[in-house]
Design a protein around this motif. Sequence first.
Motif, PDB file in Angstrom:
ATOM      1  N   GLY A  47      16.444   5.788 -22.225  1.00  0.00           N
ATOM      2  CA  GLY A  47      15.410   4.858 -21.775  1.00  0.00           C
ATOM      3  C   GLY A  47      15.158   4.996 -20.276  1.00  0.00           C
ATOM      4  N   LEU A  48      14.309   4.138 -19.775  1.00  0.00           N
ATOM      5  CA  LEU A  48      13.953   4.166 -18.358  1.00  0.00           C
ATOM      6  C   LEU A  48      14.294   2.840 -17.707  1.00  0.00           C
ATOM      7  CD1 LEU A  48      10.344   5.705 -18.480  1.00  0.00           C
ATOM      8  CD2 LEU A  48      12.427   6.857 -17.730  1.00  0.00           C
ATOM      9  N   ALA A  49      14.854   2.909 -16.517  1.00  0.00           N
ATOM     10  CA  ALA A  49      15.171   1.696 -15.761  1.00  0.00           C
ATOM     11  C   ALA A  49      14.513   1.794 -14.391  1.00  0.00           C
ATOM     12  CB  ALA A  49      16.685   1.548 -15.620  1.00  0.00           C
ATOM     13  N   ALA A  50      14.321   0.660 -13.755  1.00  0.00           N
ATOM     14  CA  ALA A  50      13.696   0.671 -12.436  1.00  0.00           C
ATOM     15  C   ALA A  50      14.441  -0.247 -11.482  1.00  0.00           C
ATOM     16  CB  ALA A  50      12.246   0.218 -12.532  1.00  0.00           C
ATOM     17  N   ARG A  51      14.458   0.158 -10.224  1.00  0.00           N
ATOM     18  CA  ARG A  51      14.967  -0.711  -9.159  1.00  0.00           C
ATOM     19  C   ARG A  51      13.737  -1.295  -8.499  1.00  0.00           C
ATOM     20  NH1 ARG A  51      18.053   2.937  -5.474  1.00  0.00           N
ATOM     21  NH2 ARG A  51      16.019   3.514  -4.695  1.00  0.00           N
ATOM     22  N   PHE A  52      13.763  -2.584  -8.229  1.00  0.00           N
ATOM     23  CA  PHE A  52      12.567  -3.166  -7.604  1.00  0.00           C
ATOM     24  C   PHE A  52      12.912  -4.321  -6.690  1.00  0.00           C
ATOM     25  CE2 PHE A  52      13.207  -5.551 -11.497  1.00  0.00           C
ATOM     26  CZ  PHE A  52      13.011  -6.867 -11.091  1.00  0.00           C
ATOM     27  N   GLY A  53      11.985  -4.586  -5.789  1.00  0.00           N
ATOM     28  CA  GLY A  53      12.061  -5.773  -4.954  1.00  0.00           C
ATOM     29  C   GLY A  53      10.902  -6.667  -5.354  1.00  0.00           C
ATOM     30  N   GLN A  54      11.113  -7.961  -5.276  1.00  0.00           N
ATOM     31  CA  GLN A  54      10.075  -8.889  -5.721  1.00  0.00           C
ATOM     32  C   GLN A  54       9.799  -9.938  -4.659  1.00  0.00           C
ATOM     33  OE1 GLN A  54      10.471  -9.987  -9.758  1.00  0.00           O
ATOM     34  NE2 GLN A  54       9.127 -11.740  -9.652  1.00  0.00           N
ATOM     35  N   LEU A  55       8.522 -10.226  -4.476  1.00  0.00           N
ATOM     36  CA  LEU A  55       8.126 -11.261  -3.520  1.00  0.00           C
ATOM     37  C   LEU A  55       8.115 -12.626  -4.207  1.00  0.00           C
ATOM     38  CD1 LEU A  55       5.084  -9.490  -1.787  1.00  0.00           C
ATOM     39  CD2 LEU A  55       7.513  -9.380  -1.188  1.00  0.00           C
ATOM     40  N   ARG A  56       8.004 -13.654  -3.396  1.00  0.00           N
ATOM     41  CA  ARG A  56       7.978 -15.006  -3.949  1.00  0.00           C
ATOM     42  C   ARG A  56       6.805 -15.228  -4.897  1.00  0.00           C
ATOM     43  NH1 ARG A  56      11.239 -18.890  -1.358  1.00  0.00           N
ATOM     44  NH2 ARG A  56      12.339 -17.971   0.398  1.00  0.00           N
ATOM     45  N   ASP A  57       5.674 -14.527  -4.609  1.00  0.00           N
ATOM     46  CA  ASP A  57       4.502 -14.737  -5.468  1.00  0.00           C
ATOM     47  C   ASP A  57       4.575 -13.904  -6.753  1.00  0.00           C
ATOM     48  OD1 ASP A  57       3.955 -12.142  -4.760  1.00  0.00           O
ATOM     49  OD2 ASP A  57       2.139 -12.570  -3.632  1.00  0.00           O
ATOM     50  N   GLY A  58       5.692 -13.230  -6.959  1.00  0.00           N
ATOM     51  CA  GLY A  58       5.884 -12.507  -8.209  1.00  0.00           C
ATOM     52  C   GLY A  58       5.519 -11.037  -8.135  1.00  0.00           C
ATOM     53  N   HIS A  59       4.830 -10.631  -7.069  1.00  0.00           N
ATOM     54  CA  HIS A  59       4.466  -9.216  -6.969  1.00  0.00           C
ATOM     55  C   HIS A  59       5.692  -8.356  -6.690  1.00  0.00           C
ATOM     56  CE1 HIS A  59       0.165 -10.617  -6.208  1.00  0.00           C
ATOM     57  NE2 HIS A  59       0.207 -10.030  -7.376  1.00  0.00           N
ATOM     58  N   ARG A  60       5.667  -7.193  -7.304  1.00  0.00           N
ATOM     59  CA  ARG A  60       6.836  -6.315  -7.236  1.00  0.00           C
ATOM     60  C   ARG A  60       6.504  -4.970  -6.654  1.00  0.00           C
ATOM     61  NH1 ARG A  60       9.671  -6.683 -13.140  1.00  0.00           N
ATOM     62  NH2 ARG A  60      10.595  -8.724 -12.748  1.00  0.00           N
ATOM     63  N   GLN A  61       7.499  -4.373  -6.054  1.00  0.00           N
ATOM     64  CA  GLN A  61       7.416  -2.957  -5.711  1.00  0.00           C
ATOM     65  C   GLN A  61       8.606  -2.288  -6.380  1.00  0.00           C
ATOM     66  OE1 GLN A  61       5.061  -1.125  -3.899  1.00  0.00           O
ATOM     67  NE2 GLN A  61       6.230   0.625  -4.656  1.00  0.00           N
ATOM     68  N   ILE A  62       8.315  -1.345  -7.241  1.00  0.00           N
ATOM     69  CA  ILE A  62       9.390  -0.557  -7.846  1.00  0.00           C
ATOM     70  C   ILE A  62       9.802   0.501  -6.833  1.00  0.00           C
ATOM     71  CG2 ILE A  62       9.892   1.147  -9.646  1.00  0.00           C
ATOM     72  CD1 ILE A  62       8.384  -0.574 -11.613  1.00  0.00           C
ATOM     73  N   THR A  63      11.087   0.578  -6.537  1.00  0.00           N
ATOM     74  CA  THR A  63      11.555   1.509  -5.505  1.00  0.00           C
ATOM     75  C   THR A  63      12.322   2.696  -6.093  1.00  0.00           C
ATOM     76  OG1 THR A  63      13.549   0.194  -5.147  1.00  0.00           O
ATOM     77  CG2 THR A  63      11.665  -0.314  -3.745  1.00  0.00           C
ATOM     78  N   ASP A 177       3.209  -0.749 -10.190  1.00  0.00           N
ATOM     79  CA  ASP A 177       4.189  -1.330  -9.259  1.00  0.00           C
ATOM     80  C   ASP A 177       4.988  -0.240  -8.537  1.00  0.00           C
ATOM     81  OD1 ASP A 177       3.468  -3.928  -9.744  1.00  0.00           O
ATOM     82  OD2 ASP A 177       5.090  -4.347 -11.156  1.00  0.00           O
ATOM     83  N   ALA A 178       5.134   0.912  -9.173  1.00  0.00           N
ATOM     84  CA  ALA A 178       5.828   2.025  -8.505  1.00  0.00           C
ATOM     85  C   ALA A 178       4.899   2.689  -7.490  1.00  0.00           C
ATOM     86  CB  ALA A 178       6.311   3.046  -9.531  1.00  0.00           C
ATOM     87  N   LEU A 179       3.600   2.604  -7.738  1.00  0.00           N
ATOM     88  CA  LEU A 179       2.633   3.275  -6.876  1.00  0.00           C
ATOM     89  C   LEU A 179       2.077   2.352  -5.794  1.00  0.00           C
ATOM     90  CD1 LEU A 179       0.769   5.233  -9.686  1.00  0.00           C
ATOM     91  CD2 LEU A 179       2.106   6.249  -7.831  1.00  0.00           C
ATOM     92  N   GLY A 180       2.424   1.076  -5.869  1.00  0.00           N
ATOM     93  CA  GLY A 180       1.944   0.129  -4.858  1.00  0.00           C
ATOM     94  C   GLY A 180       0.445  -0.080  -4.929  1.00  0.00           C
ATOM     95  N   MET A 181      -0.090  -0.172  -6.135  1.00  0.00           N
ATOM     96  CA  MET A 181      -1.514  -0.476  -6.284  1.00  0.00           C
ATOM     97  C   MET A 181      -1.702  -1.315  -7.545  1.00  0.00           C
ATOM     98  SD  MET A 181      -3.082   3.236  -7.405  1.00  0.00           S
ATOM     99  CE  MET A 181      -2.019   4.425  -6.643  1.00  0.00           C
ATOM    100  N   THR A 182      -2.901  -1.843  -7.714  1.00  0.00           N
ATOM    101  CA  THR A 182      -3.138  -2.646  -8.914  1.00  0.00           C
ATOM    102  C   THR A 182      -3.306  -1.709 -10.114  1.00  0.00           C
ATOM    103  OG1 THR A 182      -5.519  -2.629  -8.508  1.00  0.00           O
ATOM    104  CG2 THR A 182      -4.285  -4.503  -7.633  1.00  0.00           C
ATOM    105  N   PRO A 183      -2.984  -2.201 -11.317  1.00  0.00           N
ATOM    106  CA  PRO A 183      -3.144  -1.367 -12.514  1.00  0.00           C
ATOM    107  C   PRO A 183      -4.591  -0.890 -12.701  1.00  0.00           C
ATOM    108  CG  PRO A 183      -1.821  -3.293 -13.028  1.00  0.00           C
ATOM    109  CD  PRO A 183      -2.321  -3.483 -11.633  1.00  0.00           C
ATOM    110  N   VAL A 184      -5.549  -1.750 -12.360  1.00  0.00           N
ATOM    111  CA  VAL A 184      -6.961  -1.378 -12.507  1.00  0.00           C
ATOM    112  C   VAL A 184      -7.280  -0.172 -11.622  1.00  0.00           C
ATOM    113  CG1 VAL A 184      -9.327  -2.150 -12.090  1.00  0.00           C
ATOM    114  CG2 VAL A 184      -7.675  -3.713 -13.141  1.00  0.00           C
TER     115      VAL A 184
END
Lengths: 235, 79
Positions: A47-63, A177-184
Amino acid sequence: MLQRSVLTEEEQAAICSLEGREAGIEPHRDIVRPGEHTDYSCLVVSGLAARFGQLRDGHRQITAIHIAGDMCDLYSLMLPKVEWAIQALSSPVKILKVPHRDLLKLVRAYPAVAEAFWRDCVADGSILAQWVVNVGRRDARMRTAHLLCELGVRMERAGLGRRDAYTLDIVQTQLADALGMTPVHMNRIIRGLREDGLLVTRRRDIHITDWAALAAAGGFEGGYLEYEDGPHRRL
Amino acid sequence: MTRYHLNLFNDTDILDEEGQDFPNIAAAVAEAVRSARDIIAEHVLTGRTIHLQHRMEVTDPEGRLLSTVRFGDVVRFEQ
């Protein structure tokens, strides 16, 4: 690990004799919670796992995206409590939790294994450095192309597919979230890459139809995933 | 959580086939605004034209239109 480091049979056997606790993690569930104090490190079995940081507003950056065969938090051996988290991506993940005390015993007995772990941490850092350049300086198209090339090379090296044909079992929000942009925005970029004949996507399958062009579009040079001498050992 | 689809009608139309989960329509619209701004920002950075009538549409899984966000509504200009 053996692609990066040469280990004797005895050292390999010592690693294989580590007793880990196997655990199945459901999609989107935490493997390690932010701020949790761990006494084990996790090997991703499938499977795949991700390390991420999350802001208070719920937005994430996968690192980091970890694929099967990655020891995803080797650093926890030295830093057992971190503010980031590790989570299963959109498919079930099987991990092996290996106690820190056993890992420490192992590296003290076998310096080559310690070096091999160290080298794995360097590999993680090299990838992270590229990701920083990605989100900081590469535009949306370039960073998407770069990540798709990187994952291809890593999948191929781990025996999970070919660099130009692999399955990326994650949902669009996670890749975004890994690319730092919106899905759209990301979908718009991927559409552009498809229309330019660089890749074909079918559900979760990525088929890179023009590797050279995609690598050029991403400014991808795979050197940071290789090791100069290949597997080497100083005796 | 409810599944919403955020479709983009830009220089090229991108339909959101997979959808995204949000607690409510307000959160889905907020994400549509963020998406529009994200694309506009990239257009600014790469020197492309921004068409203020381009839009994002939020639909439910059956394709029913729930909300429209026009690019012109999410950026402000002053002379």
